[in-house]
Design a protein around this motif. Structure first.
Motif, PDB file in Angstrom:
ATOM      1  N   ARG A   1      -7.417 -63.854  88.642  1.00  0.00           N
ATOM      2  CA  ARG A   1      -6.921 -64.083  89.648  1.00  0.00           C
ATOM      3  C   ARG A   1      -5.639 -64.797  89.337  1.00  0.00           C
ATOM      4  NH1 ARG A   1      -6.700 -63.948  95.525  1.00  0.00           N
ATOM      5  NH2 ARG A   1      -6.011 -66.071  95.356  1.00  0.00           N
TER       6      ARG A   1
ATOM      7  N   ARG B   1      -1.521 -63.798  88.408  1.00  0.00           N
ATOM      8  CA  ARG B   1      -0.770 -64.591  89.189  1.00  0.00           C
ATOM      9  C   ARG B   1       0.838 -65.414  87.826  1.00  0.00           C
ATOM     10  NH1 ARG B   1      -3.839 -69.117  90.006  1.00  0.00           N
ATOM     11  NH2 ARG B   1      -4.093 -67.730  92.428  1.00  0.00           N
TER      12      ARG B   1
ATOM     13  N   ARG C   1       2.183 -61.157  89.613  1.00  0.00           N
ATOM     14  CA  ARG C   1       1.099 -59.866  89.817  1.00  0.00           C
ATOM     15  C   ARG C   1       1.427 -60.764  91.599  1.00  0.00           C
ATOM     16  NH1 ARG C   1      -1.095 -55.872  85.657  1.00  0.00           N
ATOM     17  NH2 ARG C   1       0.637 -55.491  84.753  1.00  0.00           N
ATOM     18  N   PRO C   2       1.066 -60.007  92.567  1.00  0.00           N
ATOM     19  CA  PRO C   2       0.779 -60.597  93.568  1.00  0.00           C
ATOM     20  C   PRO C   2      -0.711 -60.838  93.334  1.00  0.00           C
ATOM     21  CG  PRO C   2       1.520 -58.123  94.236  1.00  0.00           C
ATOM     22  CD  PRO C   2       1.149 -58.813  93.076  1.00  0.00           C
ATOM     23  N   THR C   3      -2.107 -61.720  93.853  1.00  0.00           N
ATOM     24  CA  THR C   3      -2.912 -61.983  93.970  1.00  0.00           C
ATOM     25  C   THR C   3      -3.706 -61.993  95.150  1.00  0.00           C
ATOM     26  OG1 THR C   3      -2.454 -64.512  94.354  1.00  0.00           O
ATOM     27  CG2 THR C   3      -2.941 -63.646  91.737  1.00  0.00           C
TER      28      THR C   3
ATOM     29  N   ALA D   1      -4.353 -55.459  95.732  1.00  0.00           N
ATOM     30  CA  ALA D   1      -4.388 -56.392  94.289  1.00  0.00           C
ATOM     31  C   ALA D   1      -5.823 -56.544  94.528  1.00  0.00           C
ATOM     32  CB  ALA D   1      -3.821 -57.904  95.050  1.00  0.00           C
TER      33      ALA D   1
END
Length: 398
Positions: A214, A218, A222-224, A229
């Protein structure tokens, strides 16, 4: 002018009262510092078994009550000790995951109570859900129907108790070094202990992998969160778990895992008989303690079974050719930590028989829970490790 300024300087501290006062304060500070917990090193690190005994004592206390105030106090005690004495090792970060798991268990228990109902008779109807008709072979089960305050409170109490048990286990996982725990197992249980320790370290290692991935996502922008995800994080976590399993298997094979020494058949048969007899005695003694009519013979049978099992483990250790390098010592601080957990468990078991209404508040009729004073004070004994256990350092985290 210079002479006047010089005359305003305070006289040097001598053997008078001022100097004596500072000396007394320094001596007092040194004496109080002697009672402080030392910094954890490899030579004085707390025995890993002491942390597990302490956590199991808190878990035993949590299993004897459904009072949410006492359960919250147990969780608070465990959380304070973890915050004060956990290291920066990857496996020490798993406590938060166990807390979230406990909250999930409480929510899931409430959801099941909403959907499946409860046999508890309740008079405070909150709302009514559409009920689905079920066939005759599913009698006793219903989907939907009325939802009462009594059934939700009962479900919350039940889920909170299970959540407290999970959080206590999470505290032990965050505080006890699994590698040092494996070193302390009896030689006869080494093979089984390796499997147990590998299983116990699965969750902490997985939590560390998820946190690492994660953080990497981050940093890359990029989205977590979200389903996509989670899927993109789950595959590397699974791959890392498989690679770690292969590495553990290779290291175990290189260290001669499963290799045993030759012992006479008589010793082997005696070991099996003692271990089996000890386990049967412990089961019979535990049943006697739990049953009302077996309280007279329960404790003696349990003691005899424990002695036989220990003798069997002692003889079984002759088959192991493993040596120990710098074994952990069970010192005074380990006795204090494990004893505090045992004291909490014993006092809560006693309180459950003396004041059952205080530890298990009623649901029908619905009453507000109260905080029993002396059981709450007994739970606070579990804070002792936060003051007597060695303070974690970078060296102790390894």
């Amino acid at each position: 002018m210079t002479h006047g300024a010089a005359g305003t300087h305070a006289p040097p501290a001598g053997p008078g009262p001022a100097g004596a006062g500072r000396g007394t304060r320094g001596a007092t500070y040194k004496r109080s510092g002697a009672w402080r917990a030392p910094e954890a090193r490899r030579g004085n690190a707390l025995h890993a078994g002491a942390w597990w005994l302490w956590a199991l004592g808190l878990a035993t206390a949590a299993s004897r009550t459904t009072n949410p105030l006492l359960l919250g106090l147990i969780v608070g005690v465990a959380g304070y000790v973890v915050a004060a004495r956990r290291t920066s090792a990857p496996w020490a970060r798993s406590y938060g995951a166990f807390v979230r798991l406990g909250l999930f268990v409480v929510g899931l228990r409430l959801l099941f109570s909403l959907l499946l109902g409860s046999p508890l008779p309740g008079t405070h109807v909150l709302f009514t859900l559409p009920e689905l008709p079920l066939p005759g072979w599913a009698q006793g089960i219903r989907l939907g129907g009325r939802v009462t305050a009594e059934q939700l409170v009962f479900a919350f109490y039940d889920g909170a108790k299970l959540a407290a048990l999970l959080i206590c286990v999470g505290a032990a996982n965050a505080l006890a070094n699994p590698a040092r725990l494996l070193k302390s197992l009896p030689a006869a249980l080494y093979e089984a202990g390796v499997a147990v320790v590998v299983a116990m370290t699965f969750a902490p290692n997985m939590v560390a992998d998820v946190a690492r991935l994660r953080t990497a996502r981050r940093l890359r922008g990029r989205p977590t969160g979200g389903v996509k995800a989670v899927l993109q994080i789950g595959l590397p976590v699974l791959e890392g778990a498989l690679e770690r399993s292969v590495a553990v298997a290779a290291s175990m094979d290189a260290r001669g895992y499963g290799r045993t020494a030759q012992v006479p058949p008589a010793v082997r048969h005696t070991t099996n008989a003692l271990t089996l007899g000890g386990l049967l005695g412990m089961c019979a003694g535990t049943y006697g303690l739990l049953a009302a009519e077996g309280a007279a013979y329960g404790l003696p049978v349990l003691g005899i079974g424990l002695v036989l099992a220990l003798a069997g483990l002692r003889l079984g250790g002759r088959r192991s050719v493993r040596t120990r390098y710098r074994p952990d010592r069970w010192g005074v601080r380990a006795w204090l930590v494990s004893g505090s957990g045992a004291a909490v468990a014993a006092l809560l078991v006693r309180a459950a028989s003396v004041d059952p209404e205080g530890l298990r508040p009623g649901v029908v009729p619905l009453v507000a829970p109260t905080l029993p004073l002396w059981p709450a004070a007994a739970i606070l004994i579990g804070l002792l490790p936060a003051f007597v256990a060695p303070v974690p350092s970078e060296e102790s985290a390894q």
